[in-house]
Design a protein around this motif. Structure first.
Motif, PDB file in Angstrom:
ATOM      1  N   ALA A  24       0.835  -1.207   0.000  1.00  0.00           N
ATOM      2  CA  ALA A  24       0.000   0.000   0.000  1.00  0.00           C
ATOM      3  C   ALA A  24       0.871   1.259   0.000  1.00  0.00           C
ATOM      4  O   ALA A  24       0.529   2.252  -0.645  1.00  0.00           O
ATOM      5  CB  ALA A  24      -0.934  -0.001   1.210  1.00  0.00           C
ATOM      6  N   ALA A  34      -1.471   4.930   3.320  1.00  0.00           N
ATOM      7  CA  ALA A  34      -1.266   3.494   3.104  1.00  0.00           C
ATOM      8  C   ALA A  34      -2.002   2.688   4.174  1.00  0.00           C
ATOM      9  O   ALA A  34      -2.636   1.675   3.876  1.00  0.00           O
ATOM     10  CB  ALA A  34       0.218   3.166   3.109  1.00  0.00           C
ATOM     11  N   LEU A  37      -5.583   2.746   3.359  1.00  0.00           N
ATOM     12  CA  LEU A  37      -5.837   1.900   2.194  1.00  0.00           C
ATOM     13  C   LEU A  37      -5.896   0.427   2.586  1.00  0.00           C
ATOM     14  O   LEU A  37      -6.797  -0.305   2.150  1.00  0.00           O
ATOM     15  CB  LEU A  37      -4.767   2.142   1.131  1.00  0.00           C
ATOM     16  CG  LEU A  37      -4.929   1.399  -0.182  1.00  0.00           C
ATOM     17  CD1 LEU A  37      -6.244   1.758  -0.861  1.00  0.00           C
ATOM     18  CD2 LEU A  37      -3.756   1.727  -1.107  1.00  0.00           C
ATOM     19  N   VAL A  38      -4.955  -0.011   3.411  1.00  0.00           N
ATOM     20  CA  VAL A  38      -4.959  -1.411   3.867  1.00  0.00           C
ATOM     21  C   VAL A  38      -6.227  -1.688   4.659  1.00  0.00           C
ATOM     22  O   VAL A  38      -6.886  -2.713   4.466  1.00  0.00           O
ATOM     23  CB  VAL A  38      -3.701  -1.729   4.710  1.00  0.00           C
ATOM     24  CG1 VAL A  38      -3.827  -3.089   5.384  1.00  0.00           C
ATOM     25  CG2 VAL A  38      -2.462  -1.690   3.846  1.00  0.00           C
ATOM     26  N   ARG A  63      -4.876  -7.210  -2.612  1.00  0.00           N
ATOM     27  CA  ARG A  63      -4.109  -6.279  -3.444  1.00  0.00           C
ATOM     28  C   ARG A  63      -4.995  -5.650  -4.526  1.00  0.00           C
ATOM     29  O   ARG A  63      -4.892  -4.473  -4.810  1.00  0.00           O
ATOM     30  CB  ARG A  63      -2.901  -6.974  -4.069  1.00  0.00           C
ATOM     31  CG  ARG A  63      -1.833  -7.294  -3.038  1.00  0.00           C
ATOM     32  CD  ARG A  63      -0.720  -8.145  -3.640  1.00  0.00           C
ATOM     33  NE  ARG A  63       0.125  -8.704  -2.621  1.00  0.00           N
ATOM     34  CZ  ARG A  63       1.253  -8.162  -2.204  1.00  0.00           C
ATOM     35  NH1 ARG A  63       1.673  -7.045  -2.719  1.00  0.00           N
ATOM     36  NH2 ARG A  63       1.960  -8.742  -1.264  1.00  0.00           N
ATOM     37  N   MET A  66      -7.002  -3.076  -2.899  1.00  0.00           N
ATOM     38  CA  MET A  66      -6.202  -1.872  -2.635  1.00  0.00           C
ATOM     39  C   MET A  66      -6.066  -1.026  -3.897  1.00  0.00           C
ATOM     40  O   MET A  66      -6.226   0.195  -3.852  1.00  0.00           O
ATOM     41  CB  MET A  66      -4.815  -2.242  -2.095  1.00  0.00           C
ATOM     42  CG  MET A  66      -4.836  -2.683  -0.661  1.00  0.00           C
ATOM     43  SD  MET A  66      -3.207  -2.775   0.133  1.00  0.00           S
ATOM     44  CE  MET A  66      -2.345  -3.955  -0.867  1.00  0.00           C
ATOM     45  N   GLN A  70      -7.597   2.625  -4.259  1.00  0.00           N
ATOM     46  CA  GLN A  70      -6.685   3.749  -4.511  1.00  0.00           C
ATOM     47  C   GLN A  70      -7.114   4.517  -5.759  1.00  0.00           C
ATOM     48  O   GLN A  70      -7.097   5.751  -5.779  1.00  0.00           O
ATOM     49  CB  GLN A  70      -5.243   3.253  -4.654  1.00  0.00           C
ATOM     50  CG  GLN A  70      -4.233   4.343  -4.939  1.00  0.00           C
ATOM     51  CD  GLN A  70      -4.120   5.372  -3.831  1.00  0.00           C
ATOM     52  OE1 GLN A  70      -4.547   5.152  -2.705  1.00  0.00           O
ATOM     53  NE2 GLN A  70      -3.549   6.505  -4.130  1.00  0.00           N
TER      54      GLN A  70
END
Length: 162
Positions: A24, A34, A37-38, A63, A66, A70
């Motif tokens: 992230a 980050a 985001l995680v 992933r 993420m 994002q």
């Protein structure tokens, strides 16, 4: 022993959290963002946990979540940013130094032989154990240790790093 969904997910977060945070960080270039985001990706994953039949595919699912999150955040921010003639009161963070360090590290890693580069990336970027790396590469744990050691020595002696 049947573990509950919550216990399984908690174990996954404990095991893979640091590696997911590093991934992230690469997407956001900001530690706080980050972490957000995680957290957002893990929340989506928790909701879909029962639908993920292949537990080996969970990292890929997180992933992908993420990346999608994002992109969504980036699009939303893009709509909120307007050009102005006024300068901000505080200086804007200059990411140039971080970018330069990233470029130097990337070039140094590319100069390593493929097996050394892969072992270093799996060990330090993906935060895998020597045993996990040995299984992936199909070599002994001792070979992984010596390969990583040689790679790190080579990186330390590289004049362009540091």
């Amino acid at each position: 022993m049947n573990r509950t969904r919550h216990e399984e997910f908690r174990e996954y977060m404990a095991d893979r959290g640091p590696a997911l945070l590093r991934a992230a960080s690469q997407l956001t270039s900001d530690r706080a963002e980050a972490e957000d985001l995680v957290q957002a990706a893990l929340a989506k994953t928790y909701l879909a946990w029962d639908r993920i039949n292949d537990r080996a595919a969970v990292d890929g699912y997180v992933r992908r979540a993420m990346v999608n999150t994002q992109i969504s955040w980036w699009r939303r921010r893009k709509l909120e940013i307007y050009p102005t003639d006024e300068l901000p009161d505080r200086p804007v963070d200059d990411h140039t130094r971080r970018s330069e360090l990233h470029d130097v590290l990337t070039r140094a890693l590319r100069r390593l032989p493929e097996r050394q580069r892969l072992a270093v990336m799996l060990r330090y970027y993906e935060d895998m154990s020597e045993t996990e790396i040995a299984k992936i590469l199909g070599v002994s744990v001792g070979t992984v240790k010596s390969t990583v050691s040689r790679a790190m020595t080579r990186l330390r002696n590289d004049d362009t790093v540091g």
